[in-house]
Design a protein around this motif. Structure first.
Motif, short mmCIF file in Angstrom:
data_model
loop_
_atom_site.label_atom_id
_atom_site.label_comp_id
_atom_site.label_asym_id
_atom_site.label_seq_id
_atom_site.Cartn_x
_atom_site.Cartn_y
_atom_site.Cartn_z
N ARG A 97 0.32 -4.51 -3.94
CA ARG A 97 1.12 -3.29 -3.80
C ARG A 97 0.94 -2.46 -5.05
O ARG A 97 0.59 -2.98 -6.12
N GLU A 99 2.51 0.60 -7.68
CA GLU A 99 3.60 1.43 -8.19
C GLU A 99 3.00 2.47 -9.12
O GLU A 99 2.01 2.19 -9.80
N THR A 118 -3.51 3.04 -3.16
CA THR A 118 -3.40 1.97 -2.15
C THR A 118 -4.55 2.06 -1.15
O THR A 118 -5.21 1.06 -0.83
N GLU A 129 -2.05 -4.36 2.14
CA GLU A 129 -0.93 -3.91 1.33
C GLU A 129 0.30 -4.76 1.62
O GLU A 129 0.59 -5.09 2.77
N LYS A 131 4.42 -4.95 1.35
CA LYS A 131 5.61 -4.13 1.12
C LYS A 131 6.46 -4.72 0.01
O LYS A 131 7.09 -4.01 -0.75
N GLU A 132 6.48 -6.04 -0.08
CA GLU A 132 7.15 -6.75 -1.17
C GLU A 132 6.24 -7.87 -1.63
O GLU A 132 5.41 -8.36 -0.88
#
Length: 371
Positions: A97, A99, A118, A129, A131-132
């Motif tokens: 992921r 940020e 991404t 990818e 999400k968490e």
């Protein structure tokens, strides 16, 4: 593991404690550490990344800075992100992921930057990818310079894997280790914590004295990277520097539950044999036999636990006990309130700026050896 040229490695820490971390990094043998806002930079390769995660107590995470380039618009970011050698660093079978943080740059929309990077990783590498969780790729775009980093730690480094139980408002292990260092603690003197809570100061002090690596019990994100060499890592972890401390550590608390928590955590860390615990009030506190050392405590602040005015008698009693019984000992107190610190009547040295802790700002007040 393929050899790479040295790159910049960023060890993040609590803002305000960068120079303290820099001292630790230097003493641990890392070359040319530089304190910068938010942390410390060093130069090295992947073995230095692993070693920093395994050895350094005061860092909250370790970022490998893998690329840096100038960008002024999103199409350029999309193109340039595809030129990063993702296949040499990330694995196609491990989710990732992204940020992003944009400041004073023509690319200001962080969500759009995340979307472009991404897509570049997914289309060039094939990785999915997440999400968490997953491997975290961080992009910092500042003054139109985009720095791409990989978070090699994963879960924050204060989570050593030894604390089974915590009390209210616990101090993080990383912060505790840096405050111990600020007080001049090196592992060769006794430490007393008379408000030990879940035992964080005792844990860190005993582990420093026993030369135990803070990361010895946990998993790291770098173990999921393409650069990871399991055999070399196993060899690094197998090196034993452990010793039996030459001194003991003493914790007390008026709450029986805190003593039980401390005992559980100390046992899990493997240092319980070096620590004496007892349920006791501040007025019952006595110095242990032997040479003087350091008394350090994280008392209630009043901001979060209890009322400030109601805490003044506790701080006053603490100061009186130390002044009358602990000649030759140094003292460290962590609190949000200058008035509470001064209620102790202790001769504190000049303080540094407050540092963030759990939504508050705390200051370490510490003394030279008491007369």
């Amino acid at each position: 593991m393929t050899e790479t040229r040295p790159f910049e490695i960023f060890l993040a820490t609590i803002p305000g404690l960068e120079t303290v971390l820099c001292d630790e990094v230097r003493l641990k043998g890392f070359k040319r550490p530089v304190a910068v806002p938010g942390g410390v930079t060093i130069l090295g390769g992947w073995p230095e990344v692993w070693r920093a995660n395994l050895w350094i107590r005061g860092a909250s995470r370790v970022l490998a800075r893998i690329d840096s380039f100038r960008v002024t618009h999103l199409a350029q970011l999309d193109q340039r992100a595809r030129q990063v050698p993702w296949a040499k660093i990330l694995r196609p079978d491990v989710p990732f992921r992204v940020e992003a943080d944009c400041t004073t740059s023509r690319i200001y929309h962080e969500g759009a930057a995340v979307e472009r990077i991404t897509r570049a990783i997914h289309e060039t590498l094939g990785a999915a990818e997440a999400k968490e969780g997953g491997v975290l790729v961080r992009a910092r775009i500042e003054r139109d310079i985009c720095t791409i980093s990989v978070d090699t730690s994963g879960v924050l480094l204060h989570r050593r894997g030894h604390k089974a139980a915590v009390n209210r408002a616990p101090i993080r292990e990383t912060m505790a280790s840096l405050f111990l260092r600020q007080c001049g603690y090196t592992g060769n003197e006794p430490v007393v914590d008379p408000m030990c809570g879940s035992g964080t100061f005792l844990l860190e002090a005993a582990e420093i004295a026993a030369r135990l690596n803070p990361g010895r019990s946990r998993h790291f994100a770098f173990e999921e990277l393409a650069t990871f060499d399991p055999d070399a890592w196993a060899q690094m972890r197998a090196v034993k520097s452990e010793r039996t401390p030459s001194v003991r550590f003493y914790g007390s608390d008026r709450d029986a539950g805190a003593i039980a928590m401390s005992r559980t955590n100390l046992e899990q860390a493997g240092v319980a044999d070096y620590v004496t615990l007892q349920q006791a009030t501040i007025s019952e506190l006595q110095p242990p036999e032997g040479p003087p050392g350091l008394v350090i405590a994280n008392p209630p602040y009043g901001t979060r636990i209890g009322d400030k005015k109601a805490l003044i008698p506790l701080y006053r009693a603490f100061g009186q006990t130390l002044t009358t019984r602990f000649s030759g000992w140094r003292v460290g107190i962590v609190t949000t309130e200058t008035a509470l610190a001064h209620a102790t009547g202790l001769p504190f040295l000049p303080t540094t700026a407050p540092v963030p802790h759990g939504g508050l700002r705390v200051t370490l007040y510490h003394t030279a050896p008491l007369l």
